[in-house]
Enzyme design. Structure first.
Site: not given
Lengths: 216, 216
Positions: A48, A117, A146
């Site tokens: 990521r 998600s 995040k």
């Protein structure tokens, strides 16, 4: 991925996701972070990196592919389905702002793992209908990893999903060794962490502590 | 894409690329801009939106796919190979900072069109070796449409490439109706424009003037 026969095995392999994050890694490389996390018991590395240029991402991805194959750990790529395919990752994880799950599934085919998600029951139902192999459920608690995460949702959705569906549930958001046990008891199949691992001074040890906390 | 039989036809179809760019479109939608450009003679629409979220990009892409199929115009997606595959575009265009050409080719297969940017002879040779169906050569002149464009390279590379290779050469960067003829005479197969079309008050007319300038 056909769940029929590998279901328990896949569940085990989804227990502890470590998401890479260059900003929180104290200058250590993505591969260095991943290696230490695997040493500590990570079962999934999720690449990521929202800011890396594509060449860096591909190079990191290839290095992680080699590492994760050697160590028999799953490699999942966040967001970029093309990168997942290019580096032959085991799967892709898409958020609510990424490519829709149905399209991602179409591109990766039936064999690769699709994670989606979900922060609400509606999103979870849509994700399951789109063919998710697991749901990333959260943010469970407040998180610093995040910046685009929404408000914490707590444990209720996990429990409700566990009651209704068999899809593996990977909890994410503010998870640490203290609350990991409660999350598993609430219904999670596994957990996903960013800063709790990648920001730790001793990554392997931090991962080990989390892994132990899962065996409640 | 196999070039053996369709070579002249593909060359014709590559004559006039219009790249979408939301920032320069005076508030008009990507589909609205593309439709007017096609009315004026655009032969390729390249979807290029570095800032759109994925849902917008997919929706725009699907709408452009429908439009370009109806009008028999090629649709190429910039950078995102996954989006190109998801919306069944005719091809993908990758820059030097995007996915390497070899990987893009592997993902799109032999049939879809692969365009690769080249700003030097070395980049051009690498792009041809990677299986480019056309090269995006530039920036020829100074440009305002691409903030990440390098220094203008002029016409020399076009001429040299035309002398050495048969790969179609699409010139990009600061191209307008006044200099388009010289660019074609220098060796370009076609041109690619952004602001010259999408920023025009009358997009169809601006495209028409460019299309006429190509028939030198």
């Amino acid at each position: 991925m056909t769940m029929d026969n590998v279901f328990p095995a896949l569940n085990d392999r989804l227990a502890l996701h470590v998401l890479t994050d260059r900003d929180w890694s104290r200058g250590r490389s993505t591969v260095e972070v991943a290696r230490a996390a695997i040493d500590g018991g990570a079962t999934v590395i999720q690449l990521r990196d929202k800011y890396a240029n594509m060449h860096t991402l591909i190079e990191e991805g290839k290095a992680l592919r080699k590492l994760t194959r050697q160590r028999n750990v799953l490699l999942i790529v966040n967001d970029r389905v093309d990168v997942a395919l290019a580096i032959e990752a085991d799967g892709v994880h898409v958020g609510q702002h990424d490519m829709p799950g149905e399209l991602a599934r179409k591109l990766i085919g039936p064999e690769r793992i699709l994670g989606i998600s979900a922060g609400s029951m509606d999103e979870a139902i849509a994700a399951i209908a789109a063919g998710a192999d697991y749901l990333g459920v959260g943010p469970i608690f407040a998180t610093q990893g995040k910046s685009d995460a929404g408000a914490p949702i707590g444990l209720e959705l996990l429990s409700e999903l566990k009651r209704r569906y068999t899809t593996p549930l990977i909890a994410i958001g503010g998870i640490n060794a203290e609350n990991a046990g409660a999350i598993i008891r609430a219904g999670a199949t596994g957990i996903a962490v960013i800063t709790a691992v990648v920001n730790a001074l001793d990554i392997a040890e931090a991962t080990r502590v989390l892994a132990n906390a899962l065996t409640v």
